[in-house]
Enzyme design. Sequence first.
Site, PDB file in Angstrom:
ATOM      1  N   ASP A  11      41.815  39.166  41.868  1.00 21.79           N
ATOM      2  CA  ASP A  11      42.644  39.554  41.258  1.00 21.79           C
ATOM      3  C   ASP A  11      43.043  41.140  40.650  1.00 21.79           C
ATOM      4  O   ASP A  11      41.905  41.436  41.630  1.00 21.79           O
ATOM      5  CB  ASP A  11      41.635  38.844  39.859  1.00 21.79           C
ATOM      6  CG  ASP A  11      40.379  39.761  39.870  1.00 21.79           C
ATOM      7  OD1 ASP A  11      39.850  39.808  40.584  1.00 21.79           O
ATOM      8  OD2 ASP A  11      39.615  39.490  38.365  1.00 21.79           O
ATOM      9  N   GLU A  42      36.814  38.896  39.554  1.00 20.40           N
ATOM     10  CA  GLU A  42      35.882  40.321  39.596  1.00 20.40           C
ATOM     11  C   GLU A  42      35.796  41.424  38.421  1.00 20.40           C
ATOM     12  O   GLU A  42      35.072  42.395  37.746  1.00 20.40           O
ATOM     13  CB  GLU A  42      35.650  40.378  40.918  1.00 20.40           C
ATOM     14  CG  GLU A  42      35.073  41.408  41.137  1.00 20.40           C
ATOM     15  CD  GLU A  42      34.779  43.549  41.014  1.00 20.40           C
ATOM     16  OE1 GLU A  42      33.803  44.009  41.103  1.00 20.40           O
ATOM     17  OE2 GLU A  42      35.856  43.803  40.128  1.00 20.40           O
TER      18      GLU A  42
HETATM   19 ZN   LIG Z   1      37.580  45.914  43.242  1.00 21.41          ZN
END
Ligand SMILES: [Zn+2]
Length: 406
Positions: A80, A150
């Site tokens: 992401d 994340e």
């Molecule tokens: Zn990162």
Amino acid sequence: MTLVDTPVESVQRLQEFLRIRTIQPEPDHATCLKYLESEAKALGLPFKTFYCVEGKPIALMTWEGTQPDLPSILLNSHTDVVPVYEDFWDHPPFSAARVYDAERDDHRIYARGSQDMKAVGQSYLEAIRVLQAQGKRLTRTLHLLFVPDEEIGGGEGMKLFVQTPEFKALNLGLALDEGIANPGEHYKLFYGERAPWWVKVTAEGNTGHGSQFIENTASEKLLRVINRLMDMREEERKRLLHNPDTLNIGDVTSLNLTFLKMGVQYNVVPREAMAGFDIRVTPHVNLVAFKKELESIIHEAGAQVEYVQYFGDNTLTPIDASNKWWVVFSKHCQNVGVQLETEIFRGATDSRYIREMGIPAFGISPMNHTPTLLHDHNEFVYEKIYLKGIDFYVGLIETLANDTTA
Ligand SMILES: [Zn+2]
């Protein structure tokens, strides 16, 4: 001589990966999974997906070693990326535009996620491609993990995945994860992180007409907390400022007032007040003691505390002779002329969940001579630096996976 300037295939694959819009808050996981699966297929690696939360895929590829019972090595990356302010970009952020930089005699590849951290994820894949082409078989098993969230805290990805039997079955000895691009010659190497605490402080008090001296108001209580915490902030700021040779920002606790809410009307003393703080606690302090101190400040002022985000572990990966992985890692870097700058990460990455499980983790992005542009406009990587990074992983992965002392 050809006039068509086509990049090498490893760069083309990076561009393809970068063009997938895995942008928070709604990353295109489906296209990303398809891409990763095609990469696994090309490399002849088994491909699995896990879901700790519906719609949040965790992808795993495995290259089995000749001694699969030895602790394995994890190459972790997140797929992401953070949102963009597209108007501020010189090239569309998901075009992966390849632009010649005459001054450097290099190309820039512009894309959101190029530094953070798709170039690292793709480098792992390219390194395995190179090792396979060389006919290599490694001793330890390698696992490549691609996690989905994340950038929003990893709460539905790595945080939950480390608690599963599937994670345990990976039998990890060491994890490599992201670092940060560095304008200088060194590669930055992160061996720990600060604990992110988002703290909501609320106070209630007497209310009434704004023309009087009302006792015990919500704002007075909240101000006591704010003043004490701002003093703490100033102490830490000065400590960092006055010790530039020995301290990095990860060595001190940063604290910022990020929310302030109260008030209904100018002539009404508010009954409630709220302040929000983003605190990043350095692993050099005892978290339990620090929490106690923080809460006593808040309670003494007559206010209440709520943790919007809290992380109660600050395990460091040792970077001394006690950690055999560090010995092998640092010696390899020395042998290939790579200089490391060891640091505690100022922010938080998924590595903290891995370290919490007692597994050593090094955060490194092999991007030197590159401006630090993560989460910034016009994020890019230099093509030659990216290709050098692949070479770095080829040697590093082979050394780590073939060493049996750790
Ligand atoms: Zn990162």
